[in-house]
Design a protein around this motif. Sequence first.
Motif, PDB file in Angstrom:
ATOM      1  N   ALA A 239      -5.569   3.691  13.878  1.00  0.00           N
ATOM      2  CA  ALA A 239      -5.165   3.960  12.491  1.00  0.00           C
ATOM      3  C   ALA A 239      -3.917   4.830  12.456  1.00  0.00           C
ATOM      4  CB  ALA A 239      -6.302   4.619  11.736  1.00  0.00           C
ATOM      5  N   PHE A 240      -3.899   5.877  13.283  1.00  0.00           N
ATOM      6  CA  PHE A 240      -2.720   6.742  13.341  1.00  0.00           C
ATOM      7  C   PHE A 240      -1.493   5.955  13.791  1.00  0.00           C
ATOM      8  CE2 PHE A 240       0.043   8.875  16.409  1.00  0.00           C
ATOM      9  CZ  PHE A 240       0.715   9.743  15.550  1.00  0.00           C
ATOM     10  N   ARG A 241      -1.656   5.202  14.860  1.00  0.00           N
ATOM     11  CA  ARG A 241      -0.527   4.518  15.494  1.00  0.00           C
ATOM     12  C   ARG A 241       0.118   3.482  14.578  1.00  0.00           C
ATOM     13  NH1 ARG A 241      -0.871   0.198  18.575  1.00  0.00           N
ATOM     14  NH2 ARG A 241      -3.141   0.389  18.699  1.00  0.00           N
ATOM     15  N   LEU A 242      -0.670   2.887  13.675  1.00  0.00           N
ATOM     16  CA  LEU A 242      -0.154   1.830  12.812  1.00  0.00           C
ATOM     17  C   LEU A 242       0.331   2.350  11.460  1.00  0.00           C
ATOM     18  CD1 LEU A 242      -2.774  -0.976  13.539  1.00  0.00           C
ATOM     19  CD2 LEU A 242      -0.469  -0.739  14.476  1.00  0.00           C
ATOM     20  N   ASN A 243       0.299   3.655  11.256  1.00  0.00           N
ATOM     21  CA  ASN A 243       0.701   4.212   9.970  1.00  0.00           C
ATOM     22  C   ASN A 243       2.161   3.957   9.617  1.00  0.00           C
ATOM     23  OD1 ASN A 243      -0.671   6.129   7.843  1.00  0.00           O
ATOM     24  ND2 ASN A 243      -1.921   6.214   9.701  1.00  0.00           N
ATOM     25  N   HIS A 244       2.985   3.777  10.633  1.00  0.00           N
ATOM     26  CA  HIS A 244       4.406   3.570  10.321  1.00  0.00           C
ATOM     27  C   HIS A 244       4.633   2.287   9.517  1.00  0.00           C
ATOM     28  CE1 HIS A 244       5.284   0.413  13.377  1.00  0.00           C
ATOM     29  NE2 HIS A 244       4.307   1.001  14.053  1.00  0.00           N
ATOM     30  N   TRP A 245       3.706   1.313   9.634  1.00  0.00           N
ATOM     31  CA  TRP A 245       3.838   0.098   8.827  1.00  0.00           C
ATOM     32  C   TRP A 245       3.591   0.394   7.359  1.00  0.00           C
ATOM     33  CZ3 TRP A 245       6.410  -3.742  10.650  1.00  0.00           C
ATOM     34  CH2 TRP A 245       6.393  -4.015  12.020  1.00  0.00           C
ATOM     35  N   LEU A 246       2.737   1.357   7.080  1.00  0.00           N
ATOM     36  CA  LEU A 246       2.498   1.769   5.696  1.00  0.00           C
ATOM     37  C   LEU A 246       3.778   2.386   5.118  1.00  0.00           C
ATOM     38  CD1 LEU A 246      -0.712   3.623   4.505  1.00  0.00           C
ATOM     39  CD2 LEU A 246       1.514   4.206   3.574  1.00  0.00           C
ATOM     40  N   GLY A 247       4.413   3.253   5.887  1.00  0.00           N
ATOM     41  CA  GLY A 247       5.670   3.853   5.444  1.00  0.00           C
ATOM     42  C   GLY A 247       6.762   2.820   5.295  1.00  0.00           C
ATOM     43  N   PHE A 248       6.776   1.838   6.199  1.00  0.00           N
ATOM     44  CA  PHE A 248       7.780   0.773   6.105  1.00  0.00           C
ATOM     45  C   PHE A 248       7.595  -0.055   4.843  1.00  0.00           C
ATOM     46  CE2 PHE A 248       8.917  -3.701   6.848  1.00  0.00           C
ATOM     47  CZ  PHE A 248      10.286  -3.554   7.015  1.00  0.00           C
ATOM     48  N   ALA A 249       6.341  -0.296   4.454  1.00  0.00           N
ATOM     49  CA  ALA A 249       6.071  -1.069   3.232  1.00  0.00           C
ATOM     50  C   ALA A 249       6.679  -0.384   2.018  1.00  0.00           C
ATOM     51  CB  ALA A 249       4.565  -1.256   3.048  1.00  0.00           C
ATOM     52  N   VAL A 250       6.511   0.935   1.922  1.00  0.00           N
ATOM     53  CA  VAL A 250       7.086   1.690   0.805  1.00  0.00           C
ATOM     54  C   VAL A 250       8.610   1.630   0.854  1.00  0.00           C
ATOM     55  CG1 VAL A 250       7.270   3.970  -0.265  1.00  0.00           C
ATOM     56  CG2 VAL A 250       5.075   3.210   0.679  1.00  0.00           C
ATOM     57  N   PHE A 251       9.189   1.835   2.034  1.00  0.00           N
ATOM     58  CA  PHE A 251      10.638   1.764   2.203  1.00  0.00           C
ATOM     59  C   PHE A 251      11.172   0.390   1.806  1.00  0.00           C
ATOM     60  CE2 PHE A 251      14.064   0.490   5.239  1.00  0.00           C
ATOM     61  CZ  PHE A 251      15.101   1.217   4.661  1.00  0.00           C
ATOM     62  N   ALA A 252      10.514  -0.657   2.287  1.00  0.00           N
ATOM     63  CA  ALA A 252      10.960  -2.016   1.972  1.00  0.00           C
ATOM     64  C   ALA A 252      10.918  -2.263   0.468  1.00  0.00           C
ATOM     65  CB  ALA A 252      10.093  -3.025   2.718  1.00  0.00           C
ATOM     66  N   GLY A 253       9.880  -1.772  -0.202  1.00  0.00           N
ATOM     67  CA  GLY A 253       9.778  -1.926  -1.640  1.00  0.00           C
ATOM     68  C   GLY A 253      10.925  -1.260  -2.369  1.00  0.00           C
ATOM     69  N   ILE A 254      11.328  -0.082  -1.902  1.00  0.00           N
ATOM     70  CA  ILE A 254      12.448   0.643  -2.518  1.00  0.00           C
ATOM     71  C   ILE A 254      13.751  -0.111  -2.301  1.00  0.00           C
ATOM     72  CG2 ILE A 254      13.833   2.755  -2.349  1.00  0.00           C
ATOM     73  CD1 ILE A 254      11.165   4.229  -1.740  1.00  0.00           C
ATOM     74  N   VAL A 255      14.007  -0.542  -1.076  1.00  0.00           N
ATOM     75  CA  VAL A 255      15.238  -1.264  -0.763  1.00  0.00           C
ATOM     76  C   VAL A 255      15.333  -2.564  -1.566  1.00  0.00           C
ATOM     77  CG1 VAL A 255      16.495  -2.502   1.051  1.00  0.00           C
ATOM     78  CG2 VAL A 255      15.470  -0.278   1.548  1.00  0.00           C
ATOM     79  N   LEU A 256      14.269  -3.346  -1.581  1.00  0.00           N
ATOM     80  CA  LEU A 256      14.292  -4.619  -2.293  1.00  0.00           C
ATOM     81  C   LEU A 256      14.418  -4.409  -3.805  1.00  0.00           C
ATOM     82  CD1 LEU A 256      11.529  -6.530  -0.277  1.00  0.00           C
ATOM     83  CD2 LEU A 256      14.006  -6.901  -0.208  1.00  0.00           C
ATOM     84  N   SER A 257      13.854  -3.333  -4.297  1.00  0.00           N
ATOM     85  CA  SER A 257      13.962  -3.037  -5.742  1.00  0.00           C
ATOM     86  C   SER A 257      15.414  -2.764  -6.125  1.00  0.00           C
ATOM     87  CB  SER A 257      13.087  -1.839  -6.098  1.00  0.00           C
ATOM     88  OG  SER A 257      11.729  -2.147  -5.911  1.00  0.00           O
ATOM     89  N   TYR A 258      16.111  -1.989  -5.302  1.00  0.00           N
ATOM     90  CA  TYR A 258      17.514  -1.719  -5.610  1.00  0.00           C
ATOM     91  C   TYR A 258      18.382  -2.975  -5.468  1.00  0.00           C
ATOM     92  CZ  TYR A 258      16.999   3.316  -6.172  1.00  0.00           C
ATOM     93  OH  TYR A 258      16.655   4.562  -6.655  1.00  0.00           O
ATOM     94  N   LEU A 259      18.032  -3.831  -4.519  1.00  0.00           N
ATOM     95  CA  LEU A 259      18.768  -5.085  -4.371  1.00  0.00           C
ATOM     96  C   LEU A 259      18.564  -6.006  -5.576  1.00  0.00           C
ATOM     97  CD1 LEU A 259      18.146  -5.976  -0.599  1.00  0.00           C
ATOM     98  CD2 LEU A 259      20.324  -5.355  -1.661  1.00  0.00           C
ATOM     99  N   GLY A 260      17.382  -5.893  -6.183  1.00  0.00           N
ATOM    100  CA  GLY A 260      17.050  -6.785  -7.291  1.00  0.00           C
ATOM    101  C   GLY A 260      17.480  -6.288  -8.654  1.00  0.00           C
ATOM    102  N   ARG A 261      18.071  -5.095  -8.718  1.00  0.00           N
ATOM    103  CA  ARG A 261      18.454  -4.542 -10.019  1.00  0.00           C
ATOM    104  C   ARG A 261      19.727  -5.191 -10.553  1.00  0.00           C
ATOM    105  NH1 ARG A 261      17.656   1.925 -10.179  1.00  0.00           N
ATOM    106  NH2 ARG A 261      18.313   1.540 -12.292  1.00  0.00           N
TER     107      ARG A 261
END
Length: 287
Positions: A265-287
């Motif tokens: 669970a600890f080791r895979l947490n970076h994918w959770l952070g990446f999901a949030v980051f990806a959402g932010i990046v794609l949101s700005y691209l879509g504005r």
Amino acid sequence: MLKQKLHLYLQLIRWNRPAGWLLLLWPTLSALWVASHGFPGWHLVAVFTLGTILMRSAGCCVNDVADRDFDRHVKRTAQRPVTSGALSVREALVVGAVLALLAFGLVLSTNTATIAWSFAALAIALAYPFAKRYVSMPQAVLGVAFSFGIPMAFAAVQSRVPLLAWVLLLGNLFWVVAYDTEYAMVDRDDDLKIGMKTSAITLGRFDVMAVMLCYAAYLAVWAWALLDAVGQLPVFWVAMGAALLQALWHGWLIRKRGREECFKAFRLNHWLGFAVFAGIVLSYLGR
């Protein structure tokens, strides 16, 4: 001899375990995008990416020196280079100092505000390894250290640190407490024997519930803080939903407190952070 030393240095900085610097990287890059209202430019992306890797590596050097007498009693850490004697304390500190100086060189290419905040970040990073001796929840100290890329990112873009940056730091602190408590649950039996203080020990039988509440607080704070910035776009909420599903999966993994499952669970947490980051990046691209 040179090849062997290089191998030990790479072990010292956890080069084979990128999850550590990825956990630092995603919230930092997220803050860069938010501060810039979109793509911040390759210079700042390079500075903060390389700086994150270098500072995490330097932190590993300091941590291993500070914990060398404790680590030999913990199954997972007994063979670390400093603990086992393969590298001397002086060598580890020299490596850490060189890496920190390289990171500071990158900061010098930004602005005065970022340079000033980098000293606070360094002080907190140096304090964390010793917090485990005196603080019942040292994960909270780590949370500040691992979140300090957020105000530095705002400083680099805006030459100031607005309230939004501190709100995002607070939210990210909850995430760090969540995943580092999972990490502490792996070593709980050993830490109890040697008198180390961790959130997993302090929380006792409420550890799993606390981890899930911290995940919830992290996602709620970031979702609320970013409502005006990207909260109007569906892709952001899809990404936050993906992060929430991962958090629930981690809760399922740690429910029985097994060592392997908690570490996974600890080791895979970076994918959770990446999901949030990806959402932010794609949101700005879509504005």
